[in-house]
Design a protein around this motif. Structure first.
Motif, mmCIF file in Angstrom:
data_model
loop_
_atom_site.group_PDB
_atom_site.id
_atom_site.type_symbol
_atom_site.label_atom_id
_atom_site.label_comp_id
_atom_site.label_asym_id
_atom_site.label_seq_id
_atom_site.Cartn_x
_atom_site.Cartn_y
_atom_site.Cartn_z
ATOM 1 N N LEU A 93 -8.126 11.861 8.002
ATOM 2 C CA LEU A 93 -9.577 12.034 8.078
ATOM 3 C C LEU A 93 -10.247 10.790 8.669
ATOM 4 C CD1 LEU A 93 -10.266 13.591 4.548
ATOM 5 C CD2 LEU A 93 -10.163 14.809 6.737
ATOM 6 N N ASN A 94 -9.408 9.841 9.131
ATOM 7 C CA ASN A 94 -9.893 8.550 9.632
ATOM 8 C C ASN A 94 -10.625 7.773 8.547
ATOM 9 O OD1 ASN A 94 -8.798 9.220 12.097
ATOM 10 N ND2 ASN A 94 -10.765 9.758 13.036
ATOM 11 N N LYS A 95 -10.113 7.926 7.318
ATOM 12 C CA LYS A 95 -10.604 7.159 6.183
ATOM 13 C C LYS A 95 -9.581 6.069 5.863
ATOM 14 C CE LYS A 95 -14.228 9.773 5.185
ATOM 15 N NZ LYS A 95 -15.620 9.263 5.213
ATOM 16 N N LYS A 96 -10.060 4.926 5.382
ATOM 17 C CA LYS A 96 -9.155 3.857 5.000
ATOM 18 C C LYS A 96 -8.531 4.192 3.649
ATOM 19 C CE LYS A 96 -8.232 0.415 6.412
ATOM 20 N NZ LYS A 96 -7.010 0.060 7.165
ATOM 21 N N VAL A 97 -7.210 4.294 3.638
ATOM 22 C CA VAL A 97 -6.474 4.724 2.452
ATOM 23 C C VAL A 97 -5.378 3.705 2.153
ATOM 24 C CG1 VAL A 97 -5.103 6.581 1.411
ATOM 25 C CG2 VAL A 97 -6.882 7.130 3.103
ATOM 26 N N ILE A 98 -5.115 3.478 0.888
ATOM 27 C CA ILE A 98 -3.974 2.658 0.495
ATOM 28 C C ILE A 98 -3.209 3.361 -0.611
ATOM 29 C CG2 ILE A 98 -5.251 1.270 -1.223
ATOM 30 C CD1 ILE A 98 -3.478 -1.125 -0.188
ATOM 31 N N ILE A 99 -1.882 3.311 -0.543
ATOM 32 C CA ILE A 99 -1.034 3.830 -1.607
ATOM 33 C C ILE A 99 -0.358 2.656 -2.295
ATOM 34 C CG2 ILE A 99 0.848 4.277 0.053
ATOM 35 C CD1 ILE A 99 1.755 6.524 -1.834
ATOM 36 N N VAL A 100 -0.401 2.641 -3.614
ATOM 37 C CA VAL A 100 0.156 1.546 -4.413
ATOM 38 C C VAL A 100 1.314 2.094 -5.252
ATOM 39 C CG1 VAL A 100 -0.311 -0.200 -6.167
ATOM 40 C CG2 VAL A 100 -2.114 0.462 -4.543
ATOM 41 N N ASP A 101 2.475 1.474 -5.128
ATOM 42 C CA ASP A 101 3.618 1.863 -5.954
ATOM 43 C C ASP A 101 3.557 1.091 -7.261
ATOM 44 O OD1 ASP A 101 5.988 2.640 -7.082
ATOM 45 O OD2 ASP A 101 7.204 2.313 -5.287
ATOM 46 N N ALA A 102 3.108 1.765 -8.324
ATOM 47 C CA ALA A 102 3.033 1.149 -9.647
ATOM 48 C C ALA A 102 4.153 1.637 -10.553
ATOM 49 C CB ALA A 102 1.674 1.438 -10.292
ATOM 50 N N ASP A 103 5.117 2.347 -9.972
ATOM 51 C CA ASP A 103 6.290 2.794 -10.740
ATOM 52 C C ASP A 103 7.383 1.735 -10.591
ATOM 53 O OD1 ASP A 103 8.267 4.100 -12.086
ATOM 54 O OD2 ASP A 103 8.225 5.923 -10.865
ATOM 55 N N SER A 104 7.154 0.590 -11.213
ATOM 56 C CA SER A 104 8.023 -0.565 -10.996
ATOM 57 C C SER A 104 9.430 -0.369 -11.550
ATOM 58 C CB SER A 104 7.397 -1.804 -11.648
ATOM 59 O OG SER A 104 7.245 -1.602 -13.049
ATOM 60 N N ARG A 105 9.569 0.533 -12.509
ATOM 61 C CA ARG A 105 10.884 0.745 -13.116
ATOM 62 C C ARG A 105 11.799 1.596 -12.241
ATOM 63 N NH1 ARG A 105 9.746 -0.397 -18.835
ATOM 64 N NH2 ARG A 105 7.485 -0.541 -19.079
ATOM 65 N N ARG A 106 11.191 2.372 -11.338
ATOM 66 C CA ARG A 106 11.974 3.195 -10.425
ATOM 67 C C ARG A 106 11.205 3.318 -9.094
ATOM 68 N NH1 ARG A 106 14.140 9.401 -11.522
ATOM 69 N NH2 ARG A 106 15.647 9.457 -9.812
ATOM 70 N N ALA A 107 11.008 2.193 -8.464
ATOM 71 C CA ALA A 107 10.215 2.148 -7.244
ATOM 72 C C ALA A 107 10.920 2.868 -6.097
ATOM 73 C CB ALA A 107 9.947 0.697 -6.857
ATOM 74 N N THR A 108 10.188 3.755 -5.416
ATOM 75 C CA THR A 108 10.780 4.506 -4.302
ATOM 76 C C THR A 108 9.908 4.548 -3.050
ATOM 77 O OG1 THR A 108 9.830 6.606 -5.081
ATOM 78 C CG2 THR A 108 12.036 6.039 -5.886
ATOM 79 N N ILE A 109 8.650 4.160 -3.167
ATOM 80 C CA ILE A 109 7.749 4.268 -2.016
ATOM 81 C C ILE A 109 8.302 3.494 -0.819
ATOM 82 C CG2 ILE A 109 5.449 3.753 -1.123
ATOM 83 C CD1 ILE A 109 5.452 6.050 -3.107
ATOM 84 N N HIS A 110 8.798 2.285 -1.045
ATOM 85 C CA HIS A 110 9.318 1.481 0.060
ATOM 86 C C HIS A 110 10.542 2.118 0.699
ATOM 87 C CE1 HIS A 110 11.798 0.176 -3.317
ATOM 88 N NE2 HIS A 110 12.673 -0.296 -2.446
ATOM 89 N N GLN A 111 11.354 2.796 -0.106
ATOM 90 C CA GLN A 111 12.537 3.472 0.440
ATOM 91 C C GLN A 111 12.139 4.661 1.291
ATOM 92 O OE1 GLN A 111 14.606 4.419 -3.182
ATOM 93 N NE2 GLN A 111 15.597 2.410 -3.315
#
Length: 258
Positions: A93-111
């Protein structure tokens, strides 16, 4: 409680024959995120996420809200993939968006996004990194904060004023902030995080989520006064009879009317 959207899997399974559920989810996320391969993604999947975007934006605009936690009752229900795909469709939508990985015990966003995870969310909260130094650009409108270093006390960190300050900063910098949290029934992190957000979206998966586990998660959020925006029903195949026989949907509808 409203069902925000239903995401089917029958077409993906016909097109993508992967060995594990995790790998399958990674491929789905990458194909929806990737501009050059978007045409290969089943139309129903793309439309499901657009439908999720439409309903969520409507809900948020009513209360001038922008920070949303995404969670599930238990693990392996598709919350991280849903978080990524929601963030991507919002950025379209041309909106500024950020996703935060707060699942530190099983982080997968970076993968799933194939980006490094040396420093991230918990490093900022712990005081070891500046917020500007952990923000990574994924596309011109979508940024990412990975989970970062592993700490022994993530719940205490999320309870801190430093985490509240981080959310306040992100709220001022972005149009939408999507936070991927741990499952509600497994650790208390998700409940702590959701209390600091404008709302929480649950992800439930056919054949994985049961009525009892989802009910327990809802009870926990209700007791803390968390604003549950609705549920994304994930992984429904073309044979809806199997889903009805499984019994979750019928039980869910009964729970909604109580």
């Amino acid at each position: 409680m409203r069902i925000i959207t239903i995401i089917t899997t029958a077409e993906e399974e016909a097109d993508i024959n992967m060995a594990t559920k995790t790998t399958e989810n990674e491929v789905k996320a990458e194909k929806i995120l990737s501009q050059e391969s978007r045409s290969k993604v089943p139309f129903s999947v793309v439309e499901a996420y657009k439908n999720l975007r439409i309903h969520l934006v409507s809900l948020l605009e009513k209360n001038n809200s922008k920070v949303v936690a995404i969670s599930s009752a238990n693990a392996s229900e598709g919350k991280s993939t849903t978080s990524i795909n929601l963030a991507v469709t919002l950025s379209q939508l041309n909106k500024k968006v950020i996703i935060v990985d707060a699942d530190s015990r099983r982080a997968t966003i970076h993968q799933k996004l194939k980006i490094e995870n040396e420093k991230g969310c918990l490093d900022v909260i712990n005081g070891g990194s500046e917020l500007k130094d952990v923000i990574k650009q994924y596309n011109p409108y979508l940024d990412v904060i990975t989970a970062g270093s592993v700490f022994n006390n993530p719940t205490e960190l999320f309870c801190s004023n430093a985490f509240e300050r981080m959310i306040t900063e992100l709220r001022n910098m972005y149009d939408y902030v999507i936070i991927d949290t741990p499952p509600v029934n497994l650790v208390s992190d998700a409940l702590v995080i959701a209390q600091k957000c404008d709302g929480l979206v649950f992800v439930v998966r056919t054949g994985v989520t049961t009525y009892e586990t989802f009910r327990n998660a809802l009870i926990s959020t209700n007791q803390l006064g968390i604003n549950v925006l609705g549920a994304v029903m994930n992984g429904i195949g073309a044979d809806t009879n199997k889903y009805l026989k499984y019994g979750f949907y019928g039980a869910y509808r009964r729970y909604r009317t109580k």
